[in-house]
Scaffold this active site. Structure first.
Site, PDB file in Angstrom:
ATOM      1  N   HIS A 122     -35.961  42.133 -18.768  1.00  0.00           N
ATOM      2  CA  HIS A 122     -36.269  41.494 -17.481  1.00  0.00           C
ATOM      3  C   HIS A 122     -35.159  40.475 -17.190  1.00  0.00           C
ATOM      4  O   HIS A 122     -34.553  39.931 -18.126  1.00  0.00           O
ATOM      5  CB  HIS A 122     -37.617  40.784 -17.635  1.00  0.00           C
ATOM      6  CG  HIS A 122     -38.184  40.185 -16.400  1.00  0.00           C
ATOM      7  ND1 HIS A 122     -37.781  38.961 -15.912  1.00  0.00           N
ATOM      8  CD2 HIS A 122     -39.156  40.618 -15.558  1.00  0.00           C
ATOM      9  CE1 HIS A 122     -38.483  38.679 -14.820  1.00  0.00           C
ATOM     10  NE2 HIS A 122     -39.320  39.660 -14.590  1.00  0.00           N
ATOM     11  N   ASP A 199     -39.568  38.245 -26.083  1.00  0.00           N
ATOM     12  CA  ASP A 199     -40.151  38.018 -24.767  1.00  0.00           C
ATOM     13  C   ASP A 199     -41.505  38.734 -24.748  1.00  0.00           C
ATOM     14  O   ASP A 199     -41.569  39.956 -24.640  1.00  0.00           O
ATOM     15  CB  ASP A 199     -39.193  38.569 -23.699  1.00  0.00           C
ATOM     16  CG  ASP A 199     -39.820  38.610 -22.310  1.00  0.00           C
ATOM     17  OD1 ASP A 199     -41.017  38.324 -22.170  1.00  0.00           O
ATOM     18  OD2 ASP A 199     -39.091  38.955 -21.360  1.00  0.00           O
ATOM     19  N   GLN A 202     -45.142  40.716 -21.424  1.00  0.00           N
ATOM     20  CA  GLN A 202     -45.977  41.901 -21.163  1.00  0.00           C
ATOM     21  C   GLN A 202     -46.906  42.237 -22.324  1.00  0.00           C
ATOM     22  O   GLN A 202     -47.823  43.029 -22.148  1.00  0.00           O
ATOM     23  CB  GLN A 202     -45.086  43.122 -20.872  1.00  0.00           C
ATOM     24  CG  GLN A 202     -44.332  43.031 -19.566  1.00  0.00           C
ATOM     25  CD  GLN A 202     -45.256  43.009 -18.352  1.00  0.00           C
ATOM     26  OE1 GLN A 202     -46.381  43.500 -18.386  1.00  0.00           O
ATOM     27  NE2 GLN A 202     -44.793  42.412 -17.276  1.00  0.00           N
ATOM     28  N   LYS A 225     -50.181  36.355 -16.714  1.00  0.00           N
ATOM     29  CA  LYS A 225     -50.343  37.781 -17.030  1.00  0.00           C
ATOM     30  C   LYS A 225     -51.443  37.973 -18.069  1.00  0.00           C
ATOM     31  O   LYS A 225     -51.860  39.092 -18.349  1.00  0.00           O
ATOM     32  CB  LYS A 225     -49.030  38.366 -17.544  1.00  0.00           C
ATOM     33  CG  LYS A 225     -47.939  38.407 -16.472  1.00  0.00           C
ATOM     34  CD  LYS A 225     -46.682  39.031 -17.008  1.00  0.00           C
ATOM     35  CE  LYS A 225     -45.435  38.545 -16.327  1.00  0.00           C
ATOM     36  NZ  LYS A 225     -44.988  39.350 -15.214  1.00  0.00           N
ATOM     37  N   CYS A 363     -37.451  43.237 -11.251  1.00  0.00           N
ATOM     38  CA  CYS A 363     -36.641  42.213 -11.935  1.00  0.00           C
ATOM     39  C   CYS A 363     -35.921  42.787 -13.154  1.00  0.00           C
ATOM     40  O   CYS A 363     -35.812  42.116 -14.187  1.00  0.00           O
ATOM     41  CB  CYS A 363     -37.473  40.992 -12.346  1.00  0.00           C
ATOM     42  SG  CYS A 363     -38.135  40.111 -10.955  1.00  0.00           S
TER      43      CYS A 363
HETATM   44  N1  PMP Z   1     -40.212  39.076 -19.102  1.00  0.00           N
HETATM   45  C1  PMP Z   1     -40.921  40.167 -18.764  1.00  0.00           C
HETATM   46  C2  PMP Z   1     -40.844  41.384 -19.636  1.00  0.00           C
HETATM   47  C3  PMP Z   1     -41.713  40.141 -17.630  1.00  0.00           C
HETATM   48  O1  PMP Z   1     -42.412  41.221 -17.276  1.00  0.00           O
HETATM   49  C4  PMP Z   1     -41.771  38.957 -16.854  1.00  0.00           C
HETATM   50  C5  PMP Z   1     -42.622  38.885 -15.600  1.00  0.00           C
HETATM   51  N2  PMP Z   1     -42.490  39.990 -14.740  1.00  0.00           N
HETATM   52  C6  PMP Z   1     -41.019  37.858 -17.251  1.00  0.00           C
HETATM   53  C7  PMP Z   1     -40.257  37.954 -18.384  1.00  0.00           C
HETATM   54  C8  PMP Z   1     -41.012  36.583 -16.478  1.00  0.00           C
HETATM   55  O2  PMP Z   1     -42.258  35.993 -16.495  1.00  0.00           O
HETATM   56  P1  PMP Z   1     -42.578  34.755 -15.528  1.00  0.00           P
HETATM   57  O3  PMP Z   1     -42.166  35.180 -14.157  1.00  0.00           O
HETATM   58  O4  PMP Z   1     -44.052  34.575 -15.667  1.00  0.00           O
HETATM   59  O5  PMP Z   1     -41.799  33.596 -16.033  1.00  0.00           O
END
Ligand code: PMP
Length: 405
Positions: A122, A199, A202, A225, A363
């Site tokens: 991401h 990270d 998910q 999430k 993203c």
């Molecule tokens: N890493 C991953 C794998 C994600 O799916 C996301 C959210 N889509 C993020 C990081 C970023 O999370 P946040 O926007 O809650 O900071």
């Protein structure tokens, strides 16, 4: 065993119609709906116990502090961490990774060092490292994926070397659903003297996580999430690492003593929590953790695996639809493209049928480039989703075909 009807009754957001159709919420990888327990915990705290934490001498300040610190203990137990000193409340995964990049990265990395990420990251696990690489002059390396969405472990192994200082990898991909073999990745990183950041944005809501068993050094996740509030998340890191890291932001809460000549820092984890924290967010996250823990992450993982298998087969039956991400070990994230329509148009038509999905690059623009796709449509499931909802998705996709084919 998951009693999905009982669970659905806990989520008021699910019981509504959109465009006159029952809502089928399949956008959980972006953010999840909230159970009544979380909504009530947040409302109760604001109504009865609200005050700023830590500094107060009065009753409400004490209650707020107990609830806030109680939430930290819930996070500690949830992650299997050794101590609450290792649990830093942040805004979310993005801020957690930025904290590591700016504090640990600036302190520990030098020109010539390497940080190794993967092609499926991401933007939150790419851009902070790019910003730091520009400042410090280290090299960002990228391990490729295989066509089915697995990490190419041979290529990954070949990229590790004595210059690698950090491996930063998604536990579960938000686009492909791939669950990476984090334990193996951690062992390989450590064998080269590198640290490993995971990270967990998910993963925490879909499978059991124990940071000590994973053996990683940093773990980041977002509350929203995990059925908790937005604006709250967690960075877990080994205590010795956090001790050695300089503060990320300065201000109140994070200091021991301040003078105009020099300041000293508070103990862990407060050294990294400058300013008034998202008190009620943390309390809501604690309630979310209680909620999923009572159901059990193992039961959730098993239930969702059944949903994934069912939905995969159902989607494969739709003519002209191609699933993106076929790793053998994956979560219930189904990205796809159709030969007859653009992902955004698919998303709009599905919305008209009450089915909420996401369309776009999710993203993960470099991953999209690797896949040779500008965008996908993504249906992402949670433990409150049902097979009937997968059927509703498929029925809506047939409608897309009718319109475009
Ligand atoms: N890493 C991953 C794998 C994600 O799916 C996301 C959210 N889509 C993020 C990081 C970023 O999370 P946040 O926007 O809650 O900071």
């Amino acid at each position: 065993m998951i009693d999905v009807n009982r669970i659905r009754a806990d989520f008021p957001g699910l019981a509504q119609t959109v465009h006159g159709k029952p809502l089928v919420f399949l956008d959980n990888a972006a953010s999840a709906q909230k159970p009544r327990a979380v909504i009530d915990a947040v409302a109760h705290h604001y109504a009865h116990d609200y005050a700023n934490v830590h500094r107060g001498v009065h009753q409400l300040a004490e209650r707020a502090t107990d609830a806030y610190e109680g939430a930290r203990e819930k996070v500690r137990a949830f992650l299997g961490a050794a101590s609450t000193r290792e649990i830093v409340f942040v805004r979310g995964t993005t801020e957690a990774i930025n904290l590591v990049a700016h504090s640990w990265g600036r302190h520990a990395l030098r020109a010539g060092d390497e940080v190794l990420i993967t092609e499926m990251e991401h933007h939150a696990n790419i851009v902070p490292w790019q910003l730091m690489a520009e400042e410090i002059g280290f090299t960002l390396r990228v391990a490729p994926i295989l066509d089915d969405g697995r990490l190419d472990m041979e290529a990954f192994a070949a990229l590790l070397n004595e210059r690698t200082r950090l491996v930063a990898v998604a536990h579960m991909s938000n686009v492909l659903g791939t669950v990476n073999p984090v334990q193996e990745i951690v062992d390989m990183a450590h064998a080269h003297g590198a640290l490993c950041l995971v990270d967990g944005a998910q993963s925490v809501s879909h499978l059991p996580v124990n940071v000590q068993e994973l053996g990683c050094d940093f773990y980041a996740f977002s509350g929203h999430k995990l059925f908790g509030p937005t604006g709250i998340g967690v960075l877990w890191a080994r205590e010795a690492l956090l001790e050695a890291m300089p503060p990320y932001q300065g201000g109140g809460e994070m200091i021991r003593e301040v003078s105009f000549q020099r300041s000293t820092w508070a103990d862990l984890p407060y050294k990294f929590e400058a300013g008034t924290p998202h008190i009620v967010g943390a309390i809501g996250l604690g309630a979310a953790i209680d909620y999923v823990t009572a159901i059990g992450l193992q039961a959730i993982a098993e239930y969702e695996h059944g949903l994934l298998e069912y939905a995969t087969e159902a989607l494969e039956s739709v003519p002209g639809l191609t699933l993106v991400g076929r790793a053998p070990h994956k979560g219930a994230v189904l990205s796809f493209v159709m030969d007859c329509a653009h992902p955004h148009d698919i998303g709009t038509i599905l919305d008209g049928e009450g089915v909420a999905v996401r369309a776009g690059h999710h993203c993960a623009m470099p991953l999209m480039e690797r896949l040779g796709l500008p965008a996908t449509t993504r249906a992402s499931f949670a433990f409150y989703n049902t097979r009937e909802e997968a059927d509703a998705l498929v029925a809506a996709l047939y409608k897309v075909r009718e319109i475009f084919a």
